[in-house]
Structure formats: structure tokens, C-alpha cells
Design a protein around this motif. Structure first.
Motif, PDB file in Angstrom:
ATOM      1  N   VAL A  35      -1.352  31.456  -3.586  1.00 20.12           N
ATOM      2  CA  VAL A  35      -1.122  30.355  -2.649  1.00 20.12           C
ATOM      3  C   VAL A  35      -2.376  30.098  -1.814  1.00 20.12           C
ATOM      4  O   VAL A  35      -2.796  28.952  -1.624  1.00 20.12           O
ATOM      5  N   THR A  36      -2.995  31.170  -1.336  1.00 24.68           N
ATOM      6  CA  THR A  36      -4.205  31.028  -0.530  1.00 24.68           C
ATOM      7  C   THR A  36      -5.342  30.417  -1.343  1.00 24.68           C
ATOM      8  O   THR A  36      -6.048  29.516  -0.874  1.00 24.68           O
ATOM      9  N   ALA A  37      -5.513  30.892  -2.579  1.00 21.77           N
ATOM     10  CA  ALA A  37      -6.582  30.364  -3.435  1.00 21.77           C
ATOM     11  C   ALA A  37      -6.378  28.876  -3.708  1.00 21.77           C
ATOM     12  O   ALA A  37      -7.334  28.081  -3.661  1.00 21.77           O
ATOM     13  N   GLY A  38      -5.137  28.494  -4.003  1.00 17.96           N
ATOM     14  CA  GLY A  38      -4.846  27.092  -4.256  1.00 17.96           C
ATOM     15  C   GLY A  38      -5.106  26.215  -3.046  1.00 17.96           C
ATOM     16  O   GLY A  38      -5.633  25.101  -3.158  1.00 17.96           O
ATOM     17  N   LEU A  39      -4.757  26.722  -1.869  1.00 20.60           N
ATOM     18  CA  LEU A  39      -4.978  25.960  -0.638  1.00 20.60           C
ATOM     19  C   LEU A  39      -6.467  25.771  -0.348  1.00 20.60           C
ATOM     20  O   LEU A  39      -6.905  24.694   0.062  1.00 20.60           O
ATOM     21  N   VAL A  40      -7.235  26.828  -0.579  1.00 17.05           N
ATOM     22  CA  VAL A  40      -8.680  26.740  -0.336  1.00 17.05           C
ATOM     23  C   VAL A  40      -9.305  25.676  -1.240  1.00 17.05           C
ATOM     24  O   VAL A  40     -10.081  24.830  -0.784  1.00 17.05           O
ATOM     25  N   LEU A  41      -8.953  25.699  -2.525  1.00 14.66           N
ATOM     26  CA  LEU A  41      -9.508  24.699  -3.441  1.00 14.66           C
ATOM     27  C   LEU A  41      -9.012  23.298  -3.100  1.00 14.66           C
ATOM     28  O   LEU A  41      -9.761  22.320  -3.229  1.00 14.66           O
ATOM     29  N   THR A  42      -7.769  23.186  -2.643  1.00 15.73           N
ATOM     30  CA  THR A  42      -7.243  21.883  -2.218  1.00 15.73           C
ATOM     31  C   THR A  42      -8.085  21.301  -1.090  1.00 15.73           C
ATOM     32  O   THR A  42      -8.438  20.113  -1.101  1.00 15.73           O
ATOM     33  N   ILE A  43      -8.412  22.125  -0.115  1.00 14.61           N
ATOM     34  CA  ILE A  43      -9.224  21.673   1.022  1.00 14.61           C
ATOM     35  C   ILE A  43     -10.594  21.202   0.546  1.00 14.61           C
ATOM     36  O   ILE A  43     -11.096  20.145   0.969  1.00 14.61           O
ATOM     37  N   VAL A  44     -11.205  21.974  -0.352  1.00 13.87           N
ATOM     38  CA  VAL A  44     -12.517  21.604  -0.884  1.00 13.87           C
ATOM     39  C   VAL A  44     -12.446  20.260  -1.603  1.00 13.87           C
ATOM     40  O   VAL A  44     -13.281  19.367  -1.390  1.00 13.87           O
ATOM     41  N   LEU A  45     -11.443  20.097  -2.442  1.00 13.83           N
ATOM     42  CA  LEU A  45     -11.304  18.855  -3.216  1.00 13.83           C
ATOM     43  C   LEU A  45     -11.004  17.656  -2.324  1.00 13.83           C
ATOM     44  O   LEU A  45     -11.514  16.555  -2.567  1.00 13.83           O
ATOM     45  N   MET A  46     -10.197  17.851  -1.299  1.00 16.06           N
ATOM     46  CA  MET A  46      -9.887  16.735  -0.409  1.00 16.06           C
ATOM     47  C   MET A  46     -11.081  16.343   0.448  1.00 16.06           C
ATOM     48  O   MET A  46     -11.234  15.178   0.819  1.00 16.06           O
ATOM     49  N   ARG A  47     -11.930  17.285   0.744  1.00 14.94           N
ATOM     50  CA  ARG A  47     -13.178  16.950   1.443  1.00 14.94           C
ATOM     51  C   ARG A  47     -14.074  16.096   0.541  1.00 14.94           C
ATOM     52  O   ARG A  47     -14.714  15.142   0.991  1.00 14.94           O
ATOM     53  N   VAL A  48     -14.105  16.456  -0.741  1.00 19.70           N
ATOM     54  CA  VAL A  48     -14.858  15.646  -1.704  1.00 19.70           C
ATOM     55  C   VAL A  48     -14.265  14.239  -1.788  1.00 19.70           C
ATOM     56  O   VAL A  48     -14.981  13.240  -1.789  1.00 19.70           O
ATOM     57  N   ALA A  49     -12.927  14.174  -1.859  1.00 20.11           N
ATOM     58  CA  ALA A  49     -12.252  12.874  -1.938  1.00 20.11           C
ATOM     59  C   ALA A  49     -12.556  12.021  -0.714  1.00 20.11           C
ATOM     60  O   ALA A  49     -12.802  10.809  -0.829  1.00 20.11           O
ATOM     61  N   HIS A  50     -12.552  12.640   0.457  1.00 21.81           N
ATOM     62  CA  HIS A  50     -12.849  11.898   1.698  1.00 21.81           C
ATOM     63  C   HIS A  50     -14.287  11.387   1.692  1.00 21.81           C
ATOM     64  O   HIS A  50     -14.554  10.234   2.058  1.00 21.81           O
ATOM     65  N   ARG A  51     -15.210  12.229   1.258  1.00 23.65           N
ATOM     66  CA  ARG A  51     -16.611  11.838   1.232  1.00 23.65           C
ATOM     67  C   ARG A  51     -16.836  10.664   0.277  1.00 23.65           C
ATOM     68  O   ARG A  51     -17.697   9.817   0.512  1.00 23.65           O
ATOM     69  N   ARG A  52     -16.063  10.613  -0.795  1.00 27.43           N
ATOM     70  CA  ARG A  52     -16.227   9.547  -1.780  1.00 27.43           C
ATOM     71  C   ARG A  52     -15.417   8.301  -1.447  1.00 27.43           C
ATOM     72  O   ARG A  52     -15.469   7.311  -2.170  1.00 27.43           O
ATOM     73  N   GLY A  53     -14.653   8.345  -0.359  1.00 28.86           N
ATOM     74  CA  GLY A  53     -13.846   7.190   0.009  1.00 28.86           C
ATOM     75  C   GLY A  53     -12.633   6.990  -0.863  1.00 28.86           C
ATOM     76  O   GLY A  53     -12.153   5.863  -1.034  1.00 28.86           O
ATOM     77  N   HIS A  54     -12.095   8.077  -1.416  1.00 24.59           N
ATOM     78  CA  HIS A  54     -10.951   7.998  -2.314  1.00 24.59           C
ATOM     79  C   HIS A  54      -9.602   8.161  -1.613  1.00 24.59           C
ATOM     80  O   HIS A  54      -8.574   8.123  -2.280  1.00 24.59           O
ATOM     81  N   ILE A  55      -9.606   8.364  -0.303  1.00 26.60           N
ATOM     82  CA  ILE A  55      -8.349   8.535   0.422  1.00 26.60           C
ATOM     83  C   ILE A  55      -7.765   7.163   0.752  1.00 26.60           C
ATOM     84  O   ILE A  55      -8.404   6.346   1.413  1.00 26.60           O
ATOM     85  N   VAL A  56      -6.571   6.899   0.290  1.00 33.41           N
ATOM     86  CA  VAL A  56      -5.895   5.626   0.559  1.00 33.41           C
ATOM     87  C   VAL A  56      -5.042   5.792   1.811  1.00 33.41           C
ATOM     88  O   VAL A  56      -4.151   6.645   1.853  1.00 33.41           O
ATOM     89  N   PRO A  57      -5.281   5.009   2.859  1.00 34.83           N
ATOM     90  CA  PRO A  57      -4.477   5.136   4.083  1.00 34.83           C
ATOM     91  C   PRO A  57      -3.073   4.576   3.873  1.00 34.83           C
ATOM     92  O   PRO A  57      -2.821   3.839   2.920  1.00 34.83           O
ATOM     93  N   LEU A  58      -2.187   4.954   4.779  1.00 34.10           N
ATOM     94  CA  LEU A  58      -0.835   4.399   4.745  1.00 34.10           C
ATOM     95  C   LEU A  58      -0.930   2.904   5.000  1.00 34.10           C
ATOM     96  O   LEU A  58      -1.351   2.483   6.081  1.00 34.10           O
ATOM     97  N   PRO A  59      -0.588   2.069   4.024  1.00 33.33           N
ATOM     98  CA  PRO A  59      -0.801   0.635   4.185  1.00 33.33           C
ATOM     99  C   PRO A  59       0.312  -0.054   4.968  1.00 33.33           C
ATOM    100  O   PRO A  59       1.465   0.360   4.935  1.00 33.33           O
ATOM    101  N   ARG A  60      -0.087  -1.093   5.683  1.00 31.55           N
ATOM    102  CA  ARG A  60       0.918  -1.991   6.254  1.00 31.55           C
ATOM    103  C   ARG A  60       1.501  -2.804   5.117  1.00 31.55           C
ATOM    104  O   ARG A  60       0.906  -2.911   4.042  1.00 31.55           O
ATOM    105  N   ARG A  61       2.666  -3.372   5.337  1.00 28.94           N
ATOM    106  CA  ARG A  61       3.324  -4.118   4.260  1.00 28.94           C
ATOM    107  C   ARG A  61       2.413  -5.194   3.691  1.00 28.94           C
ATOM    108  O   ARG A  61       2.349  -5.400   2.486  1.00 28.94           O
TER     109      ARG A  61
END
Length: 287
Positions: free
Chosen positions: A240-266
Motif C-alpha cells: 500500500v505504501t509503495a503504491g501510494l508513493v508511486l501515485t504521488i510521483v505520477l500525479m506530480r508528473v501529470a500536474h506538471r504536464r497540465g493533464h489534471i482536469v478540474p471539476l467542470p461547471r456545467r
């Protein structure tokens, strides 16, 4: 309707592929071949249904440049499990009692290929991608991870904690791999590499599936929180810890690349649809 059609098509491929891959459990050659065929069926079905329903090529499943992220993902998944089982062994909760079977390991490779391709197409290719346009990336990650964990409750040795662990370490990690690259190849590779290392190499239980012994005859013991118990090392706090650590790393990469989609308004949902379905060419972690 587009979402429902895609979901029904890939779930049907998932069911057919799973039936084929497990129907010949006593014949390793057929299990390897049918497992690979099931993976191809899932990927082909996804590509076909996206073209039919969205009138476009599946940009998250490109054939050009597919080998590199698939190989990197597979190697990464294997190395991650090696690190996890190494820590569990160092703490006295895993030991090798002898050799298993090379042919069984090859059969398990076929099963790992089938499971990784079919499940990633369903949970990341269809569910996560479509949910993003309604809930944003974080909401889609949460929902698909919970669903991914819940599906594992149907396994023979399933436990509530085991499903929770899968939700955290695998659902989030594999979803993050998809978001970071906007491609299915990396999560498929991670999924396959992890499963094959767990069962095919180290001979441990995979998600409470009553898995056959692979190359090594491995045994886990000790506290369930450390060993994972009957569910396997995936229910270990180490995994569980290993998976969480890699998740954090990958989401940081996603944020840096602008791949995070915000909660959209209708009013913005149509724009969000374009972001999640018409992304620029998928990227790799090296770019």
C-alpha cells in the motif's frame, strides 16, 4: 449512449477473454496463447468501439511508440513488486521453500497479460476517461479506484481490507499512470509486470485468486498487515505504501504536464470532454 456502448463492448471482451484464459488451466501453452489473445481482443475491441462511437482514432492507445512505455511499465511493475517482496522478506514474512514450475510461470504470464489489458481498458480507458469530464480528474480517480477495489471482492480469498488495499495501491497508481501519460500502455505494463512478478516469479497469491505457484515456491507468513495473509502481498501495508508513493510521483508528473482536469461547471463540460478525449499525443515519463 456513447459511454454505455463502449462500456458494454469492453466488458463483453473482458468476460470472453477471462473465460478463454481460465478455461485451459491445465494446459500451459494454451493458457499463454489464449491469455495473449484475450489481451489483444480487449485492446482491439476498445480501439474499434472508440472509432465507431467517437469517430476518431483512440489517441490513448497508439500503435506507434507503444513498445517503449509498455516495456518500461512492465519493468517498473516488476521492480516495484521486487522492492515490496524484498522488504516483506527482510521483515521475516516471506520465504522461498523451493522451485516451482517454468511452464506454470509462462501460463501465469498469459493470465497477467489478459488481466492487465482487459482491466485497464475497462477502468482507465472507458470509466476514468469519461468520468473526468463530469467529475474532474480527482473525482474520476476516486470513483474508479473504489470500483476497481470492489471488483476484487469477488475473488475466492477476498477480504474487505484486501479490496481496500487494492483501491489505494493499484486503483490510484494505475489511474495516475494513465493521467500522467494519457496513454493506456504504461498502466497496462505496470499492471502486468506487478502481477507476473507476484505470481509468475515469486509464487505468491495475487488478490486472493488462489493463484498457482510460479517459478518459485514462495510462502508468506506472520501478521496479515505485513504479509497480506490469504489475499497475498497486495494486502500488505508495504505494498500500500509503495503504491501510494508511486501515485504521488505520477500525479506530480501529470500536474506538471497540465493533464489534471478540474471539476467542470456545467457549461464547461463540453470543453472537458475535448480535453479528455482529444488530448495531444500521449507522452512517456521520459519526456
Amino acid at each position: 449512449m456513447r459511454f454505455l456502448g463502449q462500456l458494454l463492448a469492453v466488458v463483453a471482451a473482458w468476460a470472453i477473454g477471462g473465460t478463454l484464459a481460465t478455461a485451459v488451466a491445465d494446459q500451459w501453452t494454451l493458457q499463454l496463447v489464449l491469455g495473449l489473445a484475450a489481451a489483444a481482443l480487449a485492446l482491439g475491441t476498445y480501439a474499434w468501439v472508440v472509432r465507431r462511437t467517437e469517430r476518431r482514432s483512440p489517441v490513448d492507445l497508439p500503435l506507434t511508440g507503444a513498445i517503449r512505455p509498455l516495456v518500461r511499465g512492465t519493468a517498473g511493475g516488476m521492480l516495484l513488486f521486487v522492492a515490496v517482496i524484498g522488504i516483506i522478506a527482510a521483515l521475516g514474512a516471506y520465504r522461498v521453500e523451493g522451485w516451482g514450475s517454468v511452464t506454470t510461470a509462462l501460463a501465469l504470464l498469459g493470465l497477467a497479460a489478459a488481466a492487465s489489458a482487459t482491466e485497464e481498458v475497462v477502468f482507465r480507458g472507458v470509466l476514468l476517461r469519461h468520468l473526468e469530464s463530469r467529475t474532474g480528474t480527482w473525482g474520476a480517480l476516486a470513483v474508479t479506484s473504489v470500483l476497481f477495489g470492489a471488483v476484487h471482492l469477488t475473488n475466492p480469498a477476498a477480504t474487505a481490507w484486501g479490496a481496500t488495499a487494492i483501491t489505494i495501491e493499484a486503483g490510484l497508481m494505475l489511474g495516475a499512470a494513465y493521467v500522467a501519460t494519457r496513454s493506456l500502455w504504461l498502466p497496462i505494463g505496470l499492471h502486468m509486470g506487478w502481477n507476473f512478478a507476484a505470481a509468475g516469479i515469486f509464487g505468491t497469491e495475487v488478490s486472493g485468486n488462489d493463484t498457482a505457484t510460479g517459478l518459485l515456491d514462495g510462502v508468506t507468513s506472520g501478521p496479515t498487515l505485513l504479509s497480506g495473509g490469504a489475499f497475498g502481498p497486495e494486502a500488505s501495508i508495504v505494498a500500500v505504501t509503495a503504491g501510494l508513493v508511486l501515485t504521488i510521483v505520477l500525479m506530480r508528473v501529470a500536474h506538471r504536464r497540465g493533464h489534471i482536469v478540474p471539476l467542470p461547471r456545467r457549461a464547461d463540460r463540453r470543453t472537458a470532454d475535448r480535453v479528455t478525449t482529444d488530448q495531444a499525443a500521449p507522452t512517456t515519463l521520459s519526456s
